[in-house]
Design a protein around this motif. Structure first.
Motif, PDB file in Angstrom:
ATOM      1  N   HIS A   1       0.826  -1.204   0.000  1.00  0.00           N
ATOM      2  CA  HIS A   1       0.000   0.000   0.000  1.00  0.00           C
ATOM      3  C   HIS A   1       0.870   1.268   0.000  1.00  0.00           C
ATOM      4  CE1 HIS A   1      -3.463   2.532   0.671  1.00  0.00           C
ATOM      5  NE2 HIS A   1      -2.861   3.079   1.717  1.00  0.00           N
ATOM      6  N   ILE A   2       1.941   1.260   0.769  1.00  0.00           N
ATOM      7  CA  ILE A   2       2.831   2.421   0.812  1.00  0.00           C
ATOM      8  C   ILE A   2       3.472   2.645  -0.555  1.00  0.00           C
ATOM      9  CG2 ILE A   2       5.005   3.264   1.790  1.00  0.00           C
ATOM     10  CD1 ILE A   2       4.135   1.936   4.441  1.00  0.00           C
ATOM     11  N   ARG A   3       3.916   1.557  -1.188  1.00  0.00           N
ATOM     12  CA  ARG A   3       4.503   1.694  -2.533  1.00  0.00           C
ATOM     13  C   ARG A   3       3.479   2.226  -3.531  1.00  0.00           C
ATOM     14  NH1 ARG A   3       6.989  -4.062  -2.416  1.00  0.00           N
ATOM     15  NH2 ARG A   3       8.671  -3.743  -0.939  1.00  0.00           N
ATOM     16  N   TYR A   4       2.253   1.732  -3.434  1.00  0.00           N
ATOM     17  CA  TYR A   4       1.189   2.191  -4.321  1.00  0.00           C
ATOM     18  C   TYR A   4       0.935   3.687  -4.124  1.00  0.00           C
ATOM     19  CZ  TYR A   4      -3.506   2.876  -6.163  1.00  0.00           C
ATOM     20  OH  TYR A   4      -4.588   3.356  -6.839  1.00  0.00           O
ATOM     21  N   GLN A   5       0.898   4.133  -2.874  1.00  0.00           N
ATOM     22  CA  GLN A   5       0.664   5.548  -2.592  1.00  0.00           C
ATOM     23  C   GLN A   5       1.799   6.416  -3.150  1.00  0.00           C
ATOM     24  OE1 GLN A   5      -1.963   7.035  -1.390  1.00  0.00           O
ATOM     25  NE2 GLN A   5      -3.083   5.139  -1.045  1.00  0.00           N
ATOM     26  N   LYS A   6       3.028   5.936  -3.025  1.00  0.00           N
ATOM     27  CA  LYS A   6       4.167   6.694  -3.566  1.00  0.00           C
ATOM     28  C   LYS A   6       4.067   6.804  -5.085  1.00  0.00           C
ATOM     29  CE  LYS A   6       7.580   5.687  -0.015  1.00  0.00           C
ATOM     30  NZ  LYS A   6       8.843   4.996   0.292  1.00  0.00           N
ATOM     31  N   LEU A   7       3.768   5.700  -5.740  1.00  0.00           N
ATOM     32  CA  LEU A   7       3.638   5.732  -7.197  1.00  0.00           C
ATOM     33  C   LEU A   7       2.497   6.640  -7.626  1.00  0.00           C
ATOM     34  CD1 LEU A   7       4.206   1.992  -8.163  1.00  0.00           C
ATOM     35  CD2 LEU A   7       5.696   3.930  -8.678  1.00  0.00           C
ATOM     36  N   ARG A   8       1.406   6.578  -6.896  1.00  0.00           N
ATOM     37  CA  ARG A   8       0.243   7.408  -7.225  1.00  0.00           C
ATOM     38  C   ARG A   8       0.567   8.897  -7.080  1.00  0.00           C
ATOM     39  NH1 ARG A   8      -5.497   6.995  -4.154  1.00  0.00           N
ATOM     40  NH2 ARG A   8      -6.624   8.408  -5.507  1.00  0.00           N
ATOM     41  N   SER A   9       1.277   9.252  -6.011  1.00  0.00           N
ATOM     42  CA  SER A   9       1.623  10.662  -5.820  1.00  0.00           C
ATOM     43  C   SER A   9       2.620  11.127  -6.880  1.00  0.00           C
ATOM     44  CB  SER A   9       2.182  10.896  -4.422  1.00  0.00           C
ATOM     45  OG  SER A   9       3.394  10.208  -4.248  1.00  0.00           O
ATOM     46  N   GLU A  10       3.538  10.247  -7.282  1.00  0.00           N
ATOM     47  CA  GLU A  10       4.476  10.608  -8.346  1.00  0.00           C
ATOM     48  C   GLU A  10       3.743  10.818  -9.669  1.00  0.00           C
ATOM     49  OE1 GLU A  10       7.550   7.686  -8.550  1.00  0.00           O
ATOM     50  OE2 GLU A  10       8.238   8.109  -6.512  1.00  0.00           O
ATOM     51  N   ARG A  11       2.778   9.966  -9.954  1.00  0.00           N
ATOM     52  CA  ARG A  11       1.999  10.120 -11.190  1.00  0.00           C
ATOM     53  C   ARG A  11       1.231  11.436 -11.185  1.00  0.00           C
ATOM     54  NH1 ARG A  11      -0.642   4.158 -11.672  1.00  0.00           N
ATOM     55  NH2 ARG A  11       1.248   3.056 -12.258  1.00  0.00           N
ATOM     56  N   LYS A  12       0.623  11.767 -10.032  1.00  0.00           N
ATOM     57  CA  LYS A  12      -0.108  13.038  -9.944  1.00  0.00           C
ATOM     58  C   LYS A  12       0.826  14.225 -10.165  1.00  0.00           C
ATOM     59  CE  LYS A  12      -3.841  11.686  -6.861  1.00  0.00           C
ATOM     60  NZ  LYS A  12      -4.437  11.896  -5.512  1.00  0.00           N
ATOM     61  N   ARG A  13       2.014  14.131  -9.600  1.00  0.00           N
ATOM     62  CA  ARG A  13       2.977  15.222  -9.758  1.00  0.00           C
ATOM     63  C   ARG A  13       3.398  15.369 -11.222  1.00  0.00           C
ATOM     64  NH1 ARG A  13       8.110  14.023  -7.153  1.00  0.00           N
ATOM     65  NH2 ARG A  13       6.767  12.760  -5.869  1.00  0.00           N
ATOM     66  N   LEU A  14       3.621  14.225 -11.897  1.00  0.00           N
ATOM     67  CA  LEU A  14       4.004  14.267 -13.303  1.00  0.00           C
ATOM     68  C   LEU A  14       2.872  14.818 -14.161  1.00  0.00           C
ATOM     69  CD1 LEU A  14       5.947  10.915 -13.714  1.00  0.00           C
ATOM     70  CD2 LEU A  14       6.888  13.223 -13.776  1.00  0.00           C
ATOM     71  N   ILE A  15       1.645  14.448 -13.860  1.00  0.00           N
ATOM     72  CA  ILE A  15       0.501  14.938 -14.629  1.00  0.00           C
ATOM     73  C   ILE A  15       0.368  16.451 -14.466  1.00  0.00           C
ATOM     74  CG2 ILE A  15      -2.016  14.897 -14.740  1.00  0.00           C
ATOM     75  CD1 ILE A  15      -1.846  11.887 -14.131  1.00  0.00           C
ATOM     76  N   LYS A  16       0.567  16.952 -13.247  1.00  0.00           N
ATOM     77  CA  LYS A  16       0.481  18.390 -13.006  1.00  0.00           C
ATOM     78  C   LYS A  16       1.562  19.147 -13.757  1.00  0.00           C
ATOM     79  CE  LYS A  16      -1.746  18.326  -8.496  1.00  0.00           C
ATOM     80  NZ  LYS A  16      -1.617  18.647  -7.085  1.00  0.00           N
ATOM     81  N   ARG A  17       2.743  18.548 -13.883  1.00  0.00           N
ATOM     82  CA  ARG A  17       3.835  19.213 -14.597  1.00  0.00           C
ATOM     83  C   ARG A  17       3.538  19.311 -16.082  1.00  0.00           C
ATOM     84  NH1 ARG A  17       9.354  16.559 -12.195  1.00  0.00           N
ATOM     85  NH2 ARG A  17       9.209  17.459 -10.101  1.00  0.00           N
ATOM     86  N   THR A  18       2.928  18.273 -16.647  1.00  0.00           N
ATOM     87  CA  THR A  18       2.691  18.256 -18.092  1.00  0.00           C
ATOM     88  C   THR A  18       1.498  19.101 -18.504  1.00  0.00           C
ATOM     89  OG1 THR A  18       1.394  16.228 -17.877  1.00  0.00           O
ATOM     90  CG2 THR A  18       3.730  15.998 -18.406  1.00  0.00           C
ATOM     91  N   GLN A  19       0.620  19.424 -17.568  1.00  0.00           N
ATOM     92  CA  GLN A  19      -0.563  20.214 -17.944  1.00  0.00           C
ATOM     93  C   GLN A  19      -0.267  21.677 -18.010  1.00  0.00           C
ATOM     94  OE1 GLN A  19      -3.553  19.125 -15.089  1.00  0.00           O
ATOM     95  NE2 GLN A  19      -4.050  17.253 -16.196  1.00  0.00           N
TER      96      GLN A  19
END
Length: 79
Positions: free
Chosen positions: A61-79
């Motif tokens: 679950h911790i790994r999933y949360q880290k990956l999810r937060s990284e994906r959100k950060r990457l999406i925010k950068r590209t928008q």
């Protein structure tokens, strides 16, 4: 050389040899033993947490949360 050491040892009081040489060496060795014992206990606790199957879901679950937060950060950068 041996003659000089024996003469030096005869003139030097035993309490100086004990407090100046023997005691600091023993204290240093005891300090090293205590330090490495503490480090070994820490490593054993970490290994126990890794090997514990009850923590497997939590770790996942911790790994999933880290990956999810990284994906959100990457999406925010590209928008």
């Amino acid at each position: 050389m041996g003659n000089m050491l024996s003469a030096f040892a005869k003139e030097l009081p035993a309490w100086i040899i004990f407090t100046g040489i023997f005691l600091p060496v023993v204290l240093l060795l005891l300090l090293l033993i205590a330090y490495f014992r503490i480090k070994l206990i820490e490593v054993n606790e970490e290994l126990a947490m890794i090997d514990d199957p009850t923590n497997a879901m939590l770790n996942c679950h911790i790994r999933y949360q880290k990956l999810r937060s990284e994906r959100k950060r990457l999406i925010k950068r590209t928008q």
